[in-house]
Design a protein around this motif. Structure first.
Motif, PDB file in Angstrom:
ATOM      1  N   GLN A 245      -3.338   9.474   1.444  1.00 56.11           N
ATOM      2  CA  GLN A 245      -3.028   8.811   2.710  1.00 56.11           C
ATOM      3  C   GLN A 245      -2.095   9.705   3.528  1.00 56.11           C
ATOM      4  O   GLN A 245      -1.202  10.363   2.987  1.00 56.11           O
ATOM      5  CB  GLN A 245      -2.362   7.460   2.476  1.00 56.11           C
ATOM      6  CG  GLN A 245      -3.175   6.476   1.658  1.00 56.11           C
ATOM      7  CD  GLN A 245      -4.406   5.966   2.381  1.00 56.11           C
ATOM      8  OE1 GLN A 245      -4.494   6.069   3.605  1.00 56.11           O
ATOM      9  NE2 GLN A 245      -5.362   5.423   1.638  1.00 56.11           N
TER      10      GLN A 245
ATOM     11  N   ASP B  58       0.817   4.500   9.641  1.00 52.89           N
ATOM     12  CA  ASP B  58      -0.588   4.841   9.431  1.00 52.89           C
ATOM     13  C   ASP B  58      -1.264   4.757  10.796  1.00 52.89           C
ATOM     14  O   ASP B  58      -1.399   3.679  11.366  1.00 52.89           O
ATOM     15  CB  ASP B  58      -1.226   3.858   8.441  1.00 52.89           C
ATOM     16  CG  ASP B  58      -2.659   4.228   8.108  1.00 52.89           C
ATOM     17  OD1 ASP B  58      -3.215   5.133   8.758  1.00 52.89           O
ATOM     18  OD2 ASP B  58      -3.230   3.599   7.197  1.00 52.89           O
TER      19      ASP B  58
ATOM     20  N   ASN C  70       2.684   6.494  -2.032  1.00 55.21           N
ATOM     21  CA  ASN C  70       1.338   5.978  -1.800  1.00 55.21           C
ATOM     22  C   ASN C  70       0.900   5.186  -3.033  1.00 55.21           C
ATOM     23  O   ASN C  70       0.802   5.730  -4.127  1.00 55.21           O
ATOM     24  CB  ASN C  70       0.378   7.145  -1.534  1.00 55.21           C
ATOM     25  CG  ASN C  70      -1.058   6.699  -1.357  1.00 55.21           C
ATOM     26  OD1 ASN C  70      -1.350   5.505  -1.226  1.00 55.21           O
ATOM     27  ND2 ASN C  70      -1.977   7.664  -1.352  1.00 55.21           N
ATOM     28  N   LYS C  71       0.632   3.903  -2.848  1.00 55.41           N
ATOM     29  CA  LYS C  71       0.272   3.047  -3.972  1.00 55.41           C
ATOM     30  C   LYS C  71      -1.230   2.827  -4.090  1.00 55.41           C
ATOM     31  O   LYS C  71      -1.679   2.021  -4.910  1.00 55.41           O
ATOM     32  CB  LYS C  71       0.989   1.697  -3.844  1.00 55.41           C
ATOM     33  CG  LYS C  71       2.502   1.826  -3.861  1.00 55.41           C
ATOM     34  CD  LYS C  71       3.177   0.478  -3.873  1.00 55.41           C
ATOM     35  CE  LYS C  71       4.683   0.641  -4.036  1.00 55.41           C
ATOM     36  NZ  LYS C  71       5.366  -0.665  -4.162  1.00 55.41           N
ATOM     37  N   THR C  72      -2.012   3.528  -3.262  1.00 52.04           N
ATOM     38  CA  THR C  72      -3.462   3.350  -3.287  1.00 52.04           C
ATOM     39  C   THR C  72      -4.111   4.439  -4.147  1.00 52.04           C
ATOM     40  O   THR C  72      -3.445   5.359  -4.638  1.00 52.04           O
ATOM     41  CB  THR C  72      -4.042   3.408  -1.867  1.00 52.04           C
ATOM     42  OG1 THR C  72      -3.962   4.753  -1.364  1.00 52.04           O
ATOM     43  CG2 THR C  72      -3.274   2.483  -0.942  1.00 52.04           C
ATOM     44  N   ASP C  73      -5.438   4.351  -4.293  1.00 54.71           N
ATOM     45  CA  ASP C  73      -6.189   5.313  -5.104  1.00 54.71           C
ATOM     46  C   ASP C  73      -6.750   6.459  -4.283  1.00 54.71           C
ATOM     47  O   ASP C  73      -7.547   7.255  -4.789  1.00 54.71           O
ATOM     48  CB  ASP C  73      -7.345   4.593  -5.829  1.00 54.71           C
ATOM     49  CG  ASP C  73      -6.837   3.560  -6.829  1.00 54.71           C
ATOM     50  OD1 ASP C  73      -5.783   3.819  -7.454  1.00 54.71           O
ATOM     51  OD2 ASP C  73      -7.467   2.496  -6.972  1.00 54.71           O
ATOM     52  N   ARG C  74      -6.368   6.552  -3.007  1.00 53.61           N
ATOM     53  CA  ARG C  74      -6.840   7.626  -2.147  1.00 53.61           C
ATOM     54  C   ARG C  74      -5.668   8.314  -1.459  1.00 53.61           C
ATOM     55  O   ARG C  74      -4.635   7.686  -1.232  1.00 53.61           O
ATOM     56  CB  ARG C  74      -7.801   7.073  -1.084  1.00 53.61           C
ATOM     57  CG  ARG C  74      -9.076   6.456  -1.651  1.00 53.61           C
ATOM     58  CD  ARG C  74      -9.956   5.957  -0.520  1.00 53.61           C
ATOM     59  NE  ARG C  74     -11.198   5.375  -1.013  1.00 53.61           N
ATOM     60  CZ  ARG C  74     -12.147   4.872  -0.241  1.00 53.61           C
ATOM     61  NH1 ARG C  74     -11.992   4.866   1.081  1.00 53.61           N
ATOM     62  NH2 ARG C  74     -13.241   4.361  -0.771  1.00 53.61           N
TER      63      ARG C  74
ATOM     64  N   SER D 150       0.817  -1.213   0.000  1.00 58.53           N
ATOM     65  CA  SER D 150       0.000   0.000   0.000  1.00 58.53           C
ATOM     66  C   SER D 150       0.850   1.262   0.000  1.00 58.53           C
ATOM     67  O   SER D 150       0.479   2.273  -0.590  1.00 58.53           O
ATOM     68  CB  SER D 150      -0.936   0.016   1.216  1.00 58.53           C
ATOM     69  OG  SER D 150      -1.853  -1.054   1.157  1.00 58.53           O
ATOM     70  N   TRP D 151       1.996   1.222   0.665  1.00 60.33           N
ATOM     71  CA  TRP D 151       2.933   2.344   0.604  1.00 60.33           C
ATOM     72  C   TRP D 151       4.346   1.828   0.857  1.00 60.33           C
ATOM     73  O   TRP D 151       4.548   0.732   1.360  1.00 60.33           O
ATOM     74  CB  TRP D 151       2.561   3.454   1.582  1.00 60.33           C
ATOM     75  CG  TRP D 151       2.733   3.182   3.044  1.00 60.33           C
ATOM     76  CD1 TRP D 151       3.799   3.495   3.824  1.00 60.33           C
ATOM     77  CD2 TRP D 151       1.780   2.573   3.931  1.00 60.33           C
ATOM     78  NE1 TRP D 151       3.587   3.112   5.128  1.00 60.33           N
ATOM     79  CE2 TRP D 151       2.348   2.558   5.222  1.00 60.33           C
ATOM     80  CE3 TRP D 151       0.494   2.041   3.756  1.00 60.33           C
ATOM     81  CZ2 TRP D 151       1.689   2.018   6.318  1.00 60.33           C
ATOM     82  CZ3 TRP D 151      -0.160   1.507   4.856  1.00 60.33           C
ATOM     83  CH2 TRP D 151       0.434   1.505   6.111  1.00 60.33           C
TER      84      TRP D 151
ATOM     85  N   PRO E 200      -2.871  10.175  -4.175  1.00 63.51           N
ATOM     86  CA  PRO E 200      -3.027   8.829  -4.763  1.00 63.51           C
ATOM     87  C   PRO E 200      -1.966   8.569  -5.837  1.00 63.51           C
ATOM     88  O   PRO E 200      -1.685   9.435  -6.670  1.00 63.51           O
ATOM     89  CB  PRO E 200      -4.432   8.866  -5.373  1.00 63.51           C
ATOM     90  CG  PRO E 200      -5.131   9.993  -4.675  1.00 63.51           C
ATOM     91  CD  PRO E 200      -4.087  10.993  -4.317  1.00 63.51           C
ATOM     92  N   ARG E 201      -1.373   7.406  -5.760  1.00 62.57           N
ATOM     93  CA  ARG E 201      -0.349   6.981  -6.718  1.00 62.57           C
ATOM     94  C   ARG E 201       0.809   7.986  -6.821  1.00 62.57           C
ATOM     95  O   ARG E 201       1.469   8.088  -7.864  1.00 62.57           O
ATOM     96  CB  ARG E 201      -0.964   6.788  -8.112  1.00 62.57           C
ATOM     97  CG  ARG E 201      -2.149   5.836  -8.148  1.00 62.57           C
ATOM     98  CD  ARG E 201      -1.722   4.421  -7.861  1.00 62.57           C
ATOM     99  NE  ARG E 201      -2.869   3.499  -7.775  1.00 62.57           N
ATOM    100  CZ  ARG E 201      -2.758   2.201  -7.493  1.00 62.57           C
ATOM    101  NH1 ARG E 201      -1.566   1.685  -7.259  1.00 62.57           N
ATOM    102  NH2 ARG E 201      -3.821   1.439  -7.425  1.00 62.57           N
TER     103      ARG E 201
END
Length: 320
Positions: free
Chosen positions: A74, A148, A68-72, A34-35, A119-120
């Motif tokens: 963080q 986190d 950050n490897k997610t779509d939101r 995720s990160w 994101p990304r």
């Protein structure tokens, strides 16, 4: 009553209780899917960890990249922490945020305590390490952690478990000065498990010992085990595999080694030899293997012989 337990679960670099499994560090950025956290890329390319050296009193400046490897978006809390070896298996671990930091964890500061990553996307954060004038020469390992702070609920029943996740990039800092590699092997203990009747089953032994790094540099130790019986007969001679690949300065770990097919009737000595570049130390422990049945027979024989001797002595006194 429901009890909520908050466990700090650090993945990528760190696992339950800020723990990294034993073994050689892998040459890639700390990543949990995720990160990720790693030293900012320089002209020489990607660096998996911070490899730094400095004189006492010096100030080092670098940058850490959080991706950050997610779509939101963080948000992560950044902090530095000292590293240590876990007592159970020698795994690489770091102190929690609430614990006292005495080394690189106390010397390192990031430009921001919290960072929000799109994101990304990735964000570079300045990192400053101020080495005290009286810093001890040698290695000062640690990590730069991105935590986190959200607590994810897990578990059911009477005990609920909350999980926090974090990823950390290792810091290998050496303070210039005299280096003293020093290993020792202490507190060797031998426990035997044997069949009641000799020859009716397999016997085994468990050899436990404490491996200590008494020096000021990180070592990659090797441990050799040798067991000798009566008249110097070699019963066992091998290099041990379950040894931490990185034993940090002033750290110790309690290790065990299983000896399948250990002798059922023997009297001898076990020798453990720990070595690393410029240091070598050995320690020994004696052992005595005797099956329970034979021990019982000997005990009865000794007891009976003692009783006969006492009776004969009394008879002689009576006659006199």
């Amino acid at each position: 009553m429901r009890i909520r337990i908050h466990l700090l679960l650090l993945t990528g670099l760190l696992l339950t209780g800020v723990l990294l499994p034993a073994g050689a560090p892998t040459a890639h950025a700390a990543d949990n899917g995720s990160w990720s956290v790693y030293p900012a890329t320089t002209g020489t390319g990607l660096r998996p960890y911070f490899y730094l050296s400095a004189d006492p009193g010096a100030t080092l400046r670098d940058k850490v990249t959080v991706t950050n490897k997610t779509d939101r978006p963080q948000t992560y809390r950044l902090y530095a922490a000292d590293a240590y070896n876990t007592a159970r298996d020698g795994g690489f671990a770091v102190r929690g945020k609430g614990e006292r930091q005495r080394s690189v964890g106390a010397w390192a500061r990031t430009g921001r305590e919290k960072v929000t990553v799109p994101p990304r996307g990735s964000v570079d954060v300045p990192l400053t390490i101020t080495v005290p004038e009286d810093a001890e020469p040698g290695d000062h390992p640690g990590a730069l952690v991105a935590l986190d702070e959200r607590v994810d609920p897990a578990g059911d029943g009477s005990v609920a478990v909350g999980i926090q996740r974090a990823v950390g990039a290792r810091i290998y800092l050496r303070v210039n000065g005299p280096t003293v590699p020093a290993l020792s092997v202490d507190d060797i203990r031998i426990e035997h498990t044997q069949p009641l009747v000799p020859g009716t089953g397999e016997s085994r032994a468990v050899i436990s010992y404490t491996l200590r790094n008494r020096g000021n540099v990180t070592l990659s130790p090797k441990v050799a085990l040798r067991a000798e019986g009566l008249f110097g007969r070699t019963l066992l001679d091998r290099d041990l595999k379950r040894v931490p690949s990185e034993l940090l300065p002033r750290q110790q770990v309690r290790l065990t080694e299983r000896w399948a097919g250990a002798p059922q009737l023997e009297w001898g000595e076990v020798r453990l030899t720990a070595s690393a570049p410029r240091t070598r130390e050995s320690a020994t422990a004696s052992y005595f293997a005797l099956p329970w049945l034979m021990a019982g027979i000997l005990l009865v024989a000794v007891g009976g012989g003692t009783a006969l001797w006492i009776r004969a002595r009394r008879a002689r006194r009576s006659t006199a």
